[in-house]
Design an enzyme around this catalytic site. Structure first.
Site, short mmCIF file in Angstrom:
data_model
loop_
_atom_site.label_atom_id
_atom_site.label_comp_id
_atom_site.label_asym_id
_atom_site.label_seq_id
_atom_site.Cartn_x
_atom_site.Cartn_y
_atom_site.Cartn_z
NE ARG A 1 53.56 -11.63 14.25
CZ ARG A 1 53.52 -10.65 13.39
NH1 ARG A 1 53.12 -10.86 12.16
NH2 ARG A 1 53.93 -9.44 13.74
CB CYS B 1 32.97 -19.89 17.21
SG CYS B 1 32.58 -21.49 16.55
#
Ligand code: LLP
Length: 415
Positions: free
Chosen positions: A313, A343
């Site tokens: 979210r 990453c």
């Protein structure tokens, strides 16, 4: 924090259990739910609507763990599903097929067949071609499909654009101006039986007025249908009631219900609602542990073991979740960006949080019960988190942490 997640002697607890014990025993990241919070939310709904015939269809997408579905099924809930997979979950969890409504713009033939076989309460049909397909599938099975048309009332829900669904430009439902003609078309189809009308205008709504505006448009259309000889058994006003993540002030369940009941006064149709977030959002937290504290030139980072694959979210909607230490400290706070190991620069849980923490400490990401685990992924080959349900003093593991080998078990090297 609420009645179910609270500090007791500086330890953040779920009901009667210290979350630090859960983090220790089950590892992190780990979702923790409070059964009492789930039950209480459902009961508030049932109580608020008890003056009229109603069915509360929990929106499975918000959190589809079998244990959670089972808690709601035992309380008498119906379910709002959007896939054949969700139907299988509902049935596996002990839910009743005849209390299931099936929403979604892209239902496949296989999903229609599965739902007709199970005997669901209603298909919430979202387009003219879907009517044709459902009529054909039901006909091929010698069945009659109960249907509702999801009408797009073109009402602004005043929420995040990604979770606003009731505007003309959204992909959902049939256009308000075309709905009457489509109902007449459906009425002439031999393998469809018209039972209702539905709408859903968006999620995380913090005002009642859009709900009422949508309800009024739906009622006006229902009256036009009645005049054309089509009588509806139910009206489904969807889900969407918001919760408090930060400083939002959404209407309470009782206030929402009172407004809806007011709009429906004097009407005979059964009411269906499809709440998701409001039933589970504040009934769950995500536990995570700090791997490293990293002091950058401009910013401090708390690098934690939960990431955007566990809770999407913040990355997706820039959503704000409170982040609390499991053990309160009196040490001076510092401002941290709480980030995961993935990453991607978008991999954050929260920016600029004042925390008094050290590496190795565990944190709770609050209000994570809705659209947390259900939107999680295996990005970066990260096994999905464990899930635990607290019930008073008892702690139940309701989903084992995934194992890495499971993640590639279905893949094949072609040589
Ligand atoms: N009914 C239908 C047809 C829906 O599409 C939805 C949610 C609901 C009911 C339940 O809405 P709720 O009561 O939970 O607001 N992933 C987003 C939320 C997406 C909601 C999609 N539809 C988030 O994390 O905020």
């Amino acid at each position: 924090m609420n009645d179910y997640f609270h500090y007791r002697q500086d330890q953040l607890c779920a009901e009667n259990v210290a979350l630090n014990d859960i983090a220790q025993n089950f590892g992190t990241p780990c979702y923790v739910y409070s059964r009492a919070a789930l039950t209480d939310g459902y009961r508030q709904f049932a109580e608020a609507f008890k003056s009229r015939e109603h069915l509360i269809c929990y929106a499975v997408k918000a959190n589809s763990n079998l244990a959670i579905l089972n808690v709601f099924a035992r309380l008498g809930a119906g379910f709002d599903i959007v896939s054949g997979g969700e139907l299988s979950r509902v049935l596996a969890a002990g839910g009743a097929a005849n209390k299931v409504v099936f929403s979604g713009v892209g239902k496949s033939e296989a999903e229609m067949r599965q739902a007709l076989e199970a005997g669901i309460l209603c298909f919430n049909v979202e387009s003219a071609p879907e009517l044709d397909r459902l009529n054909a599938v039901a006909g091929s099975m010698g069945k009659v499909a109960p249907i509702s048309l999801r009408v797009n009332p073109d009402v602004d829900a005043k929420t995040h654009p990604y979770i606003s669904t009731g505007l003309k430009q959204n992909k959902y439902g049939v256009a308000y101006t075309e709905a009457l003609a489509l109902y007449l078309k459906a009425a002439a189809m031999p393998h469809l039986r018209i039972t209702g009308m539905d709408c859903h205008i968006g999620s995380q709504l913090t005002q009642v007025s859009p709900f009422i505006a949508a309800a009024e448009k739906i009622l006006a259309l229902a009256d036009q249908l009645a005049a054309a000889g089509i009588k509806l058994e139910h009206l489904d006003l969807g889900g969407g009631l918001g919760i408090c993540y930060d400083d939002e002030t959404p209407p309470s369940i009782a206030e929402y219900a009172q407004a809806v009941l007011g709009a429906l006064q004097g009407r005979a149709e059964k009411l269906i609602v499809e709440p998701g977030r409001v039933l589970v959002g504040n009934a769950g937290v995500l536990l995570t542990r700090i791997e490293y504290l990293k002091h950058g030139e401009e910013k401090n980072f708390a690098i934690v073991d939960a990431a955007m694959n566990d809770l999407m979210r913040p990355a997706l909607y820039d959503a704000w979740h409170a982040i609390l230490p499991l053990q309160k400290s009196v040490a001076a706070t510092q401002s941290f960006s709480v980030v995961g190991p993935i990453c991607e620069t978008g991999d954050f849980i929260g920016h600029e949080r004042e925390l008094a923490v050290a590496a190795g400490d565990a944190l709770a990401v609050m209000s994570a019960g809705a659209y947390g685990m259900s939107m999680s992924s295996n990005y970066n080959t990260r096994p999905r988190a464990a899930e635990v349900m607290v019930d008073g003093d008892a702690v139940h593991l309701i989903r084992e942490r995934e194992k890495v080998a499971q993640l590639y078990a279905a893949e094949k090297i072609i040589g």
